[in-house]
Design a protein around this motif. Structure first.
Motif, PDB file in Angstrom:
ATOM      1  N   THR A  17       0.860  -1.173   0.000  1.00  8.78           N
ATOM      2  CA  THR A  17       0.000   0.000   0.000  1.00  8.78           C
ATOM      3  C   THR A  17       0.895   1.222   0.000  1.00  8.78           C
ATOM      4  O   THR A  17       1.577   1.481   0.978  1.00  8.78           O
ATOM      5  CB  THR A  17      -0.894   0.036   1.248  1.00  8.78           C
ATOM      6  OG1 THR A  17      -1.593  -1.199   1.328  1.00  8.78           O
ATOM      7  CG2 THR A  17      -1.877   1.181   1.173  1.00  8.78           C
ATOM      8  N   SER A  18       0.923   1.928  -1.086  1.00  4.86           N
ATOM      9  CA  SER A  18       1.724   3.142  -1.159  1.00  4.86           C
ATOM     10  C   SER A  18       0.765   4.300  -1.295  1.00  4.86           C
ATOM     11  O   SER A  18       0.229   4.556  -2.364  1.00  4.86           O
ATOM     12  CB  SER A  18       2.678   3.073  -2.352  1.00  4.86           C
ATOM     13  OG  SER A  18       3.482   4.214  -2.406  1.00  4.86           O
ATOM     14  N   TYR A  77      -5.015   2.106   9.574  1.00  4.57           N
ATOM     15  CA  TYR A  77      -3.880   3.020   9.413  1.00  4.57           C
ATOM     16  C   TYR A  77      -3.949   3.711   8.046  1.00  4.57           C
ATOM     17  O   TYR A  77      -3.814   4.930   7.934  1.00  4.57           O
ATOM     18  CB  TYR A  77      -2.553   2.263   9.480  1.00  4.57           C
ATOM     19  CG  TYR A  77      -2.199   1.617  10.792  1.00  4.57           C
ATOM     20  CD1 TYR A  77      -2.775   1.997  11.997  1.00  4.57           C
ATOM     21  CD2 TYR A  77      -1.233   0.605  10.828  1.00  4.57           C
ATOM     22  CE1 TYR A  77      -2.425   1.400  13.181  1.00  4.57           C
ATOM     23  CE2 TYR A  77      -0.858  -0.002  12.016  1.00  4.57           C
ATOM     24  CZ  TYR A  77      -1.452   0.384  13.186  1.00  4.57           C
ATOM     25  OH  TYR A  77      -1.085  -0.217  14.360  1.00  4.57           O
ATOM     26  N   GLU A  78      -4.109   2.897   7.003  1.00  8.19           N
ATOM     27  CA  GLU A  78      -4.111   3.427   5.639  1.00  8.19           C
ATOM     28  C   GLU A  78      -5.226   4.446   5.440  1.00  8.19           C
ATOM     29  O   GLU A  78      -5.025   5.519   4.865  1.00  8.19           O
ATOM     30  CB  GLU A  78      -4.233   2.268   4.648  1.00  8.19           C
ATOM     31  CG  GLU A  78      -4.147   2.675   3.171  1.00  8.19           C
ATOM     32  CD  GLU A  78      -5.481   3.117   2.598  1.00  8.19           C
ATOM     33  OE1 GLU A  78      -5.462   3.934   1.657  1.00  8.19           O
ATOM     34  OE2 GLU A  78      -6.539   2.682   3.098  1.00  8.19           O
ATOM     35  N   TYR A 107      -6.850   6.239   7.719  1.00  7.54           N
ATOM     36  CA  TYR A 107      -6.673   7.461   8.507  1.00  7.54           C
ATOM     37  C   TYR A 107      -5.645   8.382   7.839  1.00  7.54           C
ATOM     38  O   TYR A 107      -5.848   9.602   7.745  1.00  7.54           O
ATOM     39  CB  TYR A 107      -6.226   7.129   9.927  1.00  7.54           C
ATOM     40  CG  TYR A 107      -6.182   8.350  10.824  1.00  7.54           C
ATOM     41  CD1 TYR A 107      -7.324   8.795  11.483  1.00  7.54           C
ATOM     42  CD2 TYR A 107      -5.011   9.081  10.986  1.00  7.54           C
ATOM     43  CE1 TYR A 107      -7.297   9.928  12.277  1.00  7.54           C
ATOM     44  CE2 TYR A 107      -4.971  10.211  11.778  1.00  7.54           C
ATOM     45  CZ  TYR A 107      -6.120  10.631  12.430  1.00  7.54           C
ATOM     46  OH  TYR A 107      -6.087  11.764  13.212  1.00  7.54           O
ATOM     47  N   LEU A 108      -4.567   7.811   7.370  1.00 10.63           N
ATOM     48  CA  LEU A 108      -3.547   8.630   6.732  1.00 10.63           C
ATOM     49  C   LEU A 108      -4.052   9.210   5.413  1.00 10.63           C
ATOM     50  O   LEU A 108      -3.678  10.321   5.025  1.00 10.63           O
ATOM     51  CB  LEU A 108      -2.278   7.809   6.528  1.00 10.63           C
ATOM     52  CG  LEU A 108      -1.580   7.408   7.834  1.00 10.63           C
ATOM     53  CD1 LEU A 108      -0.427   6.448   7.569  1.00 10.63           C
ATOM     54  CD2 LEU A 108      -1.092   8.615   8.610  1.00 10.63           C
ATOM     55  N   ARG A 109      -4.918   8.490   4.740  1.00  7.76           N
ATOM     56  CA  ARG A 109      -5.556   9.028   3.540  1.00  7.76           C
ATOM     57  C   ARG A 109      -6.434  10.230   3.899  1.00  7.76           C
ATOM     58  O   ARG A 109      -6.496  11.228   3.163  1.00  7.76           O
ATOM     59  CB  ARG A 109      -6.373   7.921   2.876  1.00  7.76           C
ATOM     60  CG  ARG A 109      -7.004   8.279   1.560  1.00  7.76           C
ATOM     61  CD  ARG A 109      -7.336   7.055   0.705  1.00  7.76           C
ATOM     62  NE  ARG A 109      -7.687   5.884   1.484  1.00  7.76           N
ATOM     63  CZ  ARG A 109      -8.922   5.560   1.845  1.00  7.76           C
ATOM     64  NH1 ARG A 109      -9.934   6.363   1.544  1.00  7.76           N
ATOM     65  NH2 ARG A 109      -9.160   4.450   2.525  1.00  7.76           N
ATOM     66  N   MET A 110      -7.112  10.145   5.039  1.00  4.95           N
ATOM     67  CA  MET A 110      -7.919  11.273   5.502  1.00  4.95           C
ATOM     68  C   MET A 110      -7.037  12.491   5.784  1.00  4.95           C
ATOM     69  O   MET A 110      -7.372  13.633   5.416  1.00  4.95           O
ATOM     70  CB  MET A 110      -8.696  10.902   6.759  1.00  4.95           C
ATOM     71  CG  MET A 110      -9.575  12.015   7.294  1.00  4.95           C
ATOM     72  SD  MET A 110     -10.287  11.667   8.935  1.00  4.95           S
ATOM     73  CE  MET A 110      -8.826  11.852   9.966  1.00  4.95           C
ATOM     74  N   PHE A 144       2.852   5.467   2.816  1.00 13.82           N
ATOM     75  CA  PHE A 144       2.666   4.397   3.792  1.00 13.82           C
ATOM     76  C   PHE A 144       2.790   3.058   3.065  1.00 13.82           C
ATOM     77  O   PHE A 144       1.950   2.687   2.250  1.00 13.82           O
ATOM     78  CB  PHE A 144       1.292   4.536   4.449  1.00 13.82           C
ATOM     79  CG  PHE A 144       0.977   3.458   5.444  1.00 13.82           C
ATOM     80  CD1 PHE A 144      -0.075   2.582   5.222  1.00 13.82           C
ATOM     81  CD2 PHE A 144       1.724   3.320   6.603  1.00 13.82           C
ATOM     82  CE1 PHE A 144      -0.380   1.581   6.139  1.00 13.82           C
ATOM     83  CE2 PHE A 144       1.425   2.338   7.524  1.00 13.82           C
ATOM     84  CZ  PHE A 144       0.376   1.464   7.294  1.00 13.82           C
ATOM     85  N   LEU A 145       3.863   2.334   3.360  1.00 14.03           N
ATOM     86  CA  LEU A 145       4.147   1.073   2.697  1.00 14.03           C
ATOM     87  C   LEU A 145       3.851  -0.070   3.658  1.00 14.03           C
ATOM     88  O   LEU A 145       4.540  -0.237   4.665  1.00 14.03           O
ATOM     89  CB  LEU A 145       5.621   1.025   2.264  1.00 14.03           C
ATOM     90  CG  LEU A 145       6.096   2.204   1.400  1.00 14.03           C
ATOM     91  CD1 LEU A 145       7.583   2.073   1.121  1.00 14.03           C
ATOM     92  CD2 LEU A 145       5.316   2.281   0.116  1.00 14.03           C
ATOM     93  N   SER A 146       2.826  -0.843   3.350  1.00 11.26           N
ATOM     94  CA  SER A 146       2.395  -1.903   4.243  1.00 11.26           C
ATOM     95  C   SER A 146       2.470  -3.245   3.533  1.00 11.26           C
ATOM     96  O   SER A 146       1.788  -3.463   2.524  1.00 11.26           O
ATOM     97  CB  SER A 146       0.951  -1.638   4.707  1.00 11.26           C
ATOM     98  OG  SER A 146       0.537  -2.589   5.655  1.00 11.26           O
ATOM     99  N   TYR A 147       3.314  -4.156   4.056  1.00 13.92           N
ATOM    100  CA  TYR A 147       3.530  -5.455   3.431  1.00 13.92           C
ATOM    101  C   TYR A 147       2.951  -6.579   4.298  1.00 13.92           C
ATOM    102  O   TYR A 147       2.954  -6.504   5.526  1.00 13.92           O
ATOM    103  CB  TYR A 147       5.024  -5.721   3.249  1.00 13.92           C
ATOM    104  CG  TYR A 147       5.741  -4.822   2.272  1.00 13.92           C
ATOM    105  CD1 TYR A 147       5.062  -3.975   1.406  1.00 13.92           C
ATOM    106  CD2 TYR A 147       7.137  -4.828   2.221  1.00 13.92           C
ATOM    107  CE1 TYR A 147       5.738  -3.157   0.516  1.00 13.92           C
ATOM    108  CE2 TYR A 147       7.827  -4.016   1.331  1.00 13.92           C
ATOM    109  CZ  TYR A 147       7.131  -3.181   0.473  1.00 13.92           C
ATOM    110  OH  TYR A 147       7.803  -2.378  -0.407  1.00 13.92           O
ATOM    111  N   ASP A 148       2.516  -7.625   3.638  1.00 19.53           N
ATOM    112  CA  ASP A 148       1.962  -8.795   4.309  1.00 19.53           C
ATOM    113  C   ASP A 148       3.082  -9.682   4.849  1.00 19.53           C
ATOM    114  O   ASP A 148       3.971 -10.087   4.100  1.00 19.53           O
ATOM    115  CB  ASP A 148       1.114  -9.576   3.302  1.00 19.53           C
ATOM    116  CG  ASP A 148       0.405 -10.769   3.913  1.00 19.53           C
ATOM    117  OD1 ASP A 148       0.386 -10.880   5.148  1.00 19.53           O
ATOM    118  OD2 ASP A 148      -0.140 -11.587   3.140  1.00 19.53           O
TER     119      ASP A 148
END
Length: 408
Positions: free
Chosen positions: A8-9, A61-62, A64-67, A81-85
């Motif tokens: 998620t970037s 998280y994603e 909220y930061l988009r907001m 925001f880089l979120s990996y599985d």
């Protein structure tokens, strides 16, 4: 929800992040992952695997930061925001974290979920001097600034939680026969030791059995049968959501009705109690430090109204009964506060300094009287909890807010 390896970037501008915190910070100072236009934040999350229910944390998280991005940002600086599985797998957690730090050059790691995964990356991040901020796990090891100065927790520790349970047992069930189910990894073992420590000298006399289960097991039916056979009349259930739901269903099936204390990690109504059958969950005990937005007593609360507005706009398809959306909302707000305090000195050292300098910070979803406080010697931001009991279709709080000075 996320069902496979996912990056998620999200370009996110931090809204309202104002002045630098203190003198001498007017000059911009950057470490890897920061420029005049960007901050990179890394995260790992079990979007797949046996603990995939925790993927709701990363989704919050994603969102909220988009907001925050939509609200305008600060000085044109955006966050990726880089979120990996990591699939709740320690080896994969290490692999993904190394990719974030050495490949993506993130400034810091934030809000990773799970004791096993965070344990696997803790030494690496401290050796690299990369902040491991607000670990989403209650293990006591996240509050050890002497040995791990780049790691800090967020939620109350399992030791604090266990103290609340131990006090309740001693006051209400002094002759209890306690059976414990625990996940056979760092998460479960930390809880087990914390609970024994909280019971003190009475632990040996009160605990009649301790039954481990493996995270790779398809079911825990056999373990529940063993617990019933032990004669336990108080059940301390230290399991992650999938197995907690299984335990509740199996208990109903075999008509085993002990006093049931459920770990806070598995109190979600939507991902645990509904799948288990709400009729089977009546009377379960647990603890909390956050407001329940489904509780009518909070319907006019400003913080809950703000949370509902956020959920309606940025997570419209999410289940508001999923408790995980509540603390994760507060955790990411705490990250924003740290970045606000850091100002334009966006070095890893200063970010860590600000994370260890939170004074009576609160979010709209923390229970009244609970605040976040840290210092260079206190890496346990929250040390207060309140007990709750499940009734009908929601949790009901009872008793006082309990404070602890547990150090781990």
């Amino acid at each position: 929800m996320f069902n496979r390896l996912r990056v998620t970037s999200v370009a996110i501008a931090l809204a309202g992040l104002g002045c630098a915190a203190g003198p001498g910070l007017a000059q911009q100072k950057y470490d890897p992952g920061v420029s005049d236009t960007e901050i990179k934040i890394g995260n790992i999350m079990p979007y797949s695997g046996p603990a995939s229910a925790f993927g709701a944390i990363g989704a919050t998280y994603e969102a909220y930061l988009r907001m925050i991005n939509d609200q305008g940002g600060i000085n044109g600086r955006k966050i990726n925001f880089l979120s990996y599985d990591d699939s709740y797998s320690p080896p994969k957690a290490v692999e993904q974290t190394r990719k974030l730090v050495e490949g993506d050059n993130v400034l810091l790691m934030f809000g990773a979920a799970g004791t096993p995964s965070n344990t696997a990356i803790q030494k690496y991040l401290n050796a690299k001097r990369v902040p491991q901020l607000f670990v989403t796990s209650g293990a006591t090891k996240w509050g050890d600034p002497k040995n791990y100065p780049w790691t800090i927790g967020w939620q109350p520790t399992y030791q604090v939680e266990s103290e609340v349970y131990a006090k309740y047992i001693q006051e209400n069930h002094p002759a209890a026969k306690i059976g414990i189910l625990f996940q056979n990894d760092d998460f479960g073992k930390d809880y087990l030791q914390a609970f024994k420590t909280a019971l003190g000298d009475k632990a040996k006399g009160l605990i009649v059995t301790e039954i481990p289960y493996e995270i790779t097991s398809p079911t825990i039916d056999a373990e529940i049968l063993k617990l019933k056979a032990s004669g336990a009349d108080v059940f301390f259930n230290v399991s992650t959501p999938k197995f907690a739901a299984q335990a509740i269903r199996k208990m109903a099936e075999i008509q085993w009705k002990p006093v049931h204390m459920l770990s806070i990690v598995s109190v979600s109504v939507s991902s645990v109690l509904k799948p288990a059958g709400l009729e089977n969950a009546q009377g379960i005990l647990s603890v909390n430090y956050s407001k329940d937005p489904t509780d009518p007593r909070w319907k006019d609360d400003a913080g809950v109204k703000e949370w509902n507005a956020f959920m309606d706009k940025y997570m419209p398809r999410a289940d508001k009964d999923n408790w995980l959306h509540v603390p994760s909302y507060s955790i990411v707000q705490t990250l924003v506060q740290v970045l606000r305090q850091a100002g334009d000195d966006l070095t890893r050292e200063n970010v860590m300094r600000q994370a260890a300098n939170l004074k009576d910070f609160t979010t709209g979803m923390l229970l009244p009287g609970i605040t976040i406080n840290t210092s260079p010697t206190n890496f346990y931001p929250i040390r207060q909890m309140q007990m709750m009991r499940f009734k009908d279709d929601r949790w009901e709080m009872f008793g006082p807010v309990v404070s602890s000075d547990a150090k781990g």
